[in-house]
Design a protein around this motif. Sequence first.
Motif, short mmCIF file in Angstrom:
data_model
loop_
_atom_site.label_atom_id
_atom_site.label_comp_id
_atom_site.label_asym_id
_atom_site.label_seq_id
_atom_site.Cartn_x
_atom_site.Cartn_y
_atom_site.Cartn_z
N TRP A 37 0.60 -0.82 -0.19
CA TRP A 37 -0.22 0.40 -0.18
C TRP A 37 0.57 1.42 -0.04
CZ3 TRP A 37 -0.67 -4.21 3.42
CH2 TRP A 37 -1.74 -4.57 3.18
N LEU A 38 0.39 1.94 -0.88
CA LEU A 38 1.10 3.54 -0.75
C LEU A 38 0.11 4.27 -0.10
CD1 LEU A 38 3.60 5.49 -1.56
CD2 LEU A 38 2.53 5.73 -4.13
N PHE A 39 0.34 5.56 0.59
CA PHE A 39 0.33 6.32 1.52
C PHE A 39 0.72 7.53 2.12
CE2 PHE A 39 -0.45 2.45 4.12
CZ PHE A 39 -1.62 2.27 4.38
N ASP A 40 -0.10 8.83 1.52
CA ASP A 40 0.57 9.54 1.46
C ASP A 40 -0.83 11.04 2.27
OD1 ASP A 40 1.86 11.55 1.10
OD2 ASP A 40 1.60 12.73 -0.49
N ASP B 46 8.13 8.63 -7.60
CA ASP B 46 7.98 9.47 -7.24
C ASP B 46 7.96 9.63 -6.02
OD1 ASP B 46 7.65 10.13 -10.32
OD2 ASP B 46 5.52 10.61 -9.91
N ALA B 47 7.09 8.57 -5.21
CA ALA B 47 7.21 9.09 -3.78
C ALA B 47 8.35 8.74 -2.86
CB ALA B 47 6.24 7.81 -2.64
N PHE B 48 9.27 7.76 -3.86
CA PHE B 48 10.23 7.31 -3.07
C PHE B 48 11.93 8.01 -3.20
CE2 PHE B 48 6.92 5.06 -0.34
CZ PHE B 48 6.71 5.51 0.62
N SER B 49 12.04 7.30 -4.81
CA SER B 49 13.13 7.45 -5.32
C SER B 49 13.01 7.65 -7.07
CB SER B 49 13.65 6.01 -5.31
OG SER B 49 14.38 6.36 -5.62
N GLU C 152 12.00 -0.38 -14.95
CA GLU C 152 12.28 -1.84 -13.33
C GLU C 152 11.13 -2.05 -11.70
OE1 GLU C 152 16.21 -3.16 -10.78
OE2 GLU C 152 15.89 -0.67 -11.87
N VAL C 153 11.02 -0.60 -12.04
CA VAL C 153 10.01 -0.60 -10.84
C VAL C 153 8.73 -2.09 -11.75
CG1 VAL C 153 8.41 0.21 -9.16
CG2 VAL C 153 10.95 0.98 -9.33
#
Length: 186
Positions: A83-86, A119-122, A129-130
Motif C-alpha cells: 500500500w502506498l499512503f500519502d 515519485d514518492a520514494f526514489s 525496472e520497478v
Amino acid sequence: MGSFYTNFTVKHGDVQDIALVLGRANRTAILTPSRNGYVVIYDQGCEVQDPEEMELVGALLSKALRTPVIGVMNHDDGVLFTWLFDNGVVLDSYNSCPAYFGEDDTEEPTGGDAKLLCDAFSPQSDFAEVEGILREAEGYVFASERHQALVDALGLSGAAVHTGYRYIEQDEGPDEFDPSELIRVG
C-alpha cells in the motif's frame, strides 16, 4: 511454511517523531534507526495480516508525519501486498497474486503504480525496472524475493525484507541493525 511479515517504510529521518505518533495512537511497535532518510516500522497489531489494520496504521503515519509511507504484507511467502499512503490516503495498493486466496482467478498482479512509487520514494529510480518487478507474474518463487527486488530498485532499507514484529521478538531481526539499536514503542 513460508514467511509471514508486515511492516512500513517511512520517508522520514526523525525516529522520535515517528515514535511519538505511534505512542499517541497507543500502538506497540519496533522502529529501526533512520538510514538514508528511511525508517522501518514493525507494528505488532499488523502482524495479524489484516489489510484494514495495515490501512489504518499506514494512513495514520502518512497523515501525522506528512510523508509517503509504504506498507508491506508478505503472506506465506506466496503473495506480496503493498500500500502506498500519502497524507492519510491510500494512493495505490498492490497484490502480486490475486488468485492466491481463490477469490479471483487472475494470475496477473493487480494494482501497483510504478510511477507513484518512484515519485514518492526514489524519483531517480528506473521506472521500467520497478514496473517489471510489479508485473512479473511468475518470475519470483517467493514473495520476499519480489519484495527484495522492489526495495533494491527504490533504494529503500533492506531491513523491511523478511522482517516483522514477531520475527524481531524471536531474535530474528534485520541483519543491518544490532538489536540494541531498535526503538520500542508501547
